[in-house]
Every structure is written in structure tokens, then in C-alpha cells.
Design a protein around this motif. Structure first.
Motif, mmCIF file in Angstrom:
data_model
loop_
_atom_site.group_PDB
_atom_site.id
_atom_site.type_symbol
_atom_site.label_atom_id
_atom_site.label_comp_id
_atom_site.label_asym_id
_atom_site.label_seq_id
_atom_site.Cartn_x
_atom_site.Cartn_y
_atom_site.Cartn_z
ATOM 1 N N ASN A 17 -47.443 2.122 12.540
ATOM 2 C CA ASN A 17 -46.394 2.975 11.965
ATOM 3 C C ASN A 17 -46.973 2.979 10.666
ATOM 4 O O ASN A 17 -47.465 2.699 10.033
ATOM 5 N N PRO A 18 -46.970 4.753 10.087
ATOM 6 C CA PRO A 18 -47.267 5.734 9.187
ATOM 7 C C PRO A 18 -46.550 5.351 7.865
ATOM 8 O O PRO A 18 -45.155 4.479 8.178
ATOM 9 N N ALA A 19 -47.623 5.193 6.647
ATOM 10 C CA ALA A 19 -46.832 5.235 5.998
ATOM 11 C C ALA A 19 -46.318 6.131 5.392
ATOM 12 O O ALA A 19 -46.380 7.698 5.293
ATOM 13 N N PRO A 20 -44.706 5.943 5.405
ATOM 14 C CA PRO A 20 -43.838 7.890 4.876
ATOM 15 C C PRO A 20 -43.998 8.515 4.162
ATOM 16 O O PRO A 20 -44.251 10.272 4.216
ATOM 17 N N GLN A 22 -47.770 9.899 4.349
ATOM 18 C CA GLN A 22 -48.606 9.809 4.571
ATOM 19 C C GLN A 22 -48.226 10.115 6.137
ATOM 20 O O GLN A 22 -49.383 10.457 6.962
ATOM 21 N N LEU A 23 -47.107 10.873 6.177
ATOM 22 C CA LEU A 23 -46.642 11.730 7.412
ATOM 23 C C LEU A 23 -48.035 12.488 8.325
ATOM 24 O O LEU A 23 -47.961 12.686 8.956
ATOM 25 N N ALA A 24 -48.135 14.076 7.031
ATOM 26 C CA ALA A 24 -48.872 15.042 7.642
ATOM 27 C C ALA A 24 -50.418 14.177 7.808
ATOM 28 O O ALA A 24 -50.628 14.709 8.847
ATOM 29 N N TYR A 25 -51.064 12.933 6.756
ATOM 30 C CA TYR A 25 -52.284 12.714 7.779
ATOM 31 C C TYR A 25 -51.756 12.290 8.925
ATOM 32 O O TYR A 25 -52.614 12.505 9.856
ATOM 33 N N TYR A 26 -50.918 11.499 9.719
ATOM 34 C CA TYR A 26 -50.659 10.689 10.518
ATOM 35 C C TYR A 26 -50.695 11.490 11.531
ATOM 36 O O TYR A 26 -51.126 11.682 12.465
ATOM 37 N N ASN A 27 -49.807 12.959 11.173
ATOM 38 C CA ASN A 27 -49.918 14.098 11.866
ATOM 39 C C ASN A 27 -51.070 14.672 12.331
ATOM 40 O O ASN A 27 -51.644 15.401 13.420
ATOM 41 N N GLU A 28 -51.769 14.708 11.845
ATOM 42 C CA GLU A 28 -53.327 15.613 11.730
ATOM 43 C C GLU A 28 -53.828 14.686 12.015
ATOM 44 O O GLU A 28 -54.840 15.008 13.357
ATOM 45 N N CYS A 29 -54.184 13.287 12.305
ATOM 46 C CA CYS A 29 -54.848 12.315 12.889
ATOM 47 C C CYS A 29 -54.684 12.415 14.469
ATOM 48 O O CYS A 29 -55.482 12.230 15.484
ATOM 49 N N LYS A 30 -53.293 12.465 14.549
ATOM 50 C CA LYS A 30 -52.397 12.593 15.857
ATOM 51 C C LYS A 30 -53.244 14.116 17.070
ATOM 52 O O LYS A 30 -53.221 14.116 17.830
ATOM 53 N N LYS A 31 -53.026 15.017 15.688
ATOM 54 C CA LYS A 31 -53.551 16.619 16.449
ATOM 55 C C LYS A 31 -54.915 16.466 16.970
ATOM 56 O O LYS A 31 -55.572 16.567 17.573
ATOM 57 N N VAL A 32 -55.817 15.133 16.297
ATOM 58 C CA VAL A 32 -57.400 15.722 16.109
ATOM 59 C C VAL A 32 -57.950 14.681 17.621
ATOM 60 O O VAL A 32 -58.717 14.746 17.817
ATOM 61 N N ALA A 33 -57.234 13.946 17.723
ATOM 62 C CA ALA A 33 -57.392 12.951 18.884
ATOM 63 C C ALA A 33 -58.009 13.062 19.858
ATOM 64 O O ALA A 33 -56.704 13.860 20.455
ATOM 65 N N ALA A 34 -58.489 12.136 20.433
ATOM 66 C CA ALA A 34 -58.614 12.906 22.079
ATOM 67 C C ALA A 34 -58.470 12.327 23.194
ATOM 68 O O ALA A 34 -57.445 11.368 22.820
ATOM 69 N N GLU A 35 -58.327 12.336 24.302
ATOM 70 C CA GLU A 35 -58.132 11.504 24.931
ATOM 71 C C GLU A 35 -58.219 9.638 25.064
ATOM 72 O O GLU A 35 -56.682 9.572 26.081
ATOM 73 N N ASN A 36 -59.168 9.877 24.666
ATOM 74 C CA ASN A 36 -59.249 8.210 24.782
ATOM 75 C C ASN A 36 -58.781 7.725 23.312
ATOM 76 O O ASN A 36 -58.935 6.344 23.214
#
Length: 149
Positions: A17-20, A22-36
Motif C-alpha cells: 500500500n502507498p504511504a498515506p 505519499q498518495l500523490a506520488y503513488y498516483n503519479e507512479c500508476k499514471k506513468v507505468a506501462a502495461e508491463n
């Protein structure tokens, strides 16, 4: 790490789970992540161990580590380890891990590629299972306390 393996031959699974705060960082990670790249929420220890046992490589390119517990757990389950070159992981893994600069996506990718091509290091798993258990940690801590007192 995400940027290092985006759209490559590697499948990256990020577990936890993301740190409470660090949600903005977690959401940015998910946004830039490719299909793999896959994100999985927190798992119970037994389920997590199954992921370690099926993975070839475990990667922890953090900015500083004494030694990541997840790297020790993964190594004990037979994973080849990629860790940061910052902090103290060399004290635990020595020449039995691949090291990367967490600020350099090329360094991370190269370390992952080398680790994926390397043979499984069964000696590292045995070393971790023998030297870095909770029982060993407790005994070493007690010995230090006895020495000091």
C-alpha cells in the motif's frame, strides 16, 4: 524503477500500500507505468512469500538502506537481488547482489538486466536463512546488551 523498466521485456510487480502521506506520488507512479507494470495492494506474509518464490529478481533501488527487509526476505526465497548502492546493503549482500544508483534509470535497468541473466545464487539464500533470521537478530541484540551491562 518504473521508468527504468517501462515498455521493456521485464514484468514489474509492485506490492504494498502507498504511504498515506505519499498518495500523490503513488498516483503519479500508476499514471506513468506501462502495461508491463502491475500494482498489488498489501499482501499477508504467506502470499508475499509466494511472489518471492516465483520471482527471478527482487529490486529495491531506494535512496538509503541499512538493508531492506524485503530484500532479505526475497533473497531467502531464492531471488537474485538488485539493491541501491547507497547505505549499507553491501554489508549484508557483498558480491552476491547487483547494485544500482537510484537516481539513474540506466543504472537500474542495467542491474536488473544483469540480475535476470545471472544464475540463481543458492548460497545467498542459505546465508540469509542462517545469518539473518529474527532469532539471530534477537540473540545478537541480547549479546550486545549483556556486554554493555
Amino acid at each position: 524503477m518504473i521508468k527504468a523498466v517501462n515498455n521493456t521485456e521485464f514484468k514489474l510487480i509492485l506490492i504494498g500500500n502507498p504511504a498515506p502521506n505519499q498518495l500523490a506520488y503513488y498516483n503519479e507512479c500508476k499514471k506513468v507505468a506501462a502495461e508491463n507494470i502491475t500494482f498489488i495492494s498489501h499482501l499477508p506474509q504467506q502470499e508475499l512469500a509466494m511472489y518471492y518464490k516465483t520471482a527471478k529478481v527482487h529490486v529495491l533501488p531506494s535512496w538509503f538502506e541499512t538493508c531492506g527487509l524485503s530484500s532479505l526476505e526475497a533473497a531467502a526465497c531464492g531471488c537474485t537481488i538488485v539493491v541501491t548502492d547507497k547505505g549499507y546493503p553491501r554489508d549484508y549482500f557483498g558480491d552476491d547482489a547487483f547494485y544500482c544508483d537510484p537516481a539513474d534509470t540506466d543504472s537500474i535497468f542495467i542491474a536488473i538486466k544483469k540480475a535476470a541473466a545471472a544464475p540463481t545464487n543458492e548460497l545467498l539464500a542459505k546465508k540469509i536463512q542462517q545469518q539473518y533470521t529474527w532469532q539471530q537478530s534477537a540473540e545478537n541484540t541480547l549479546a550486545v546488551y549483556k556486554n554493555v551491562l
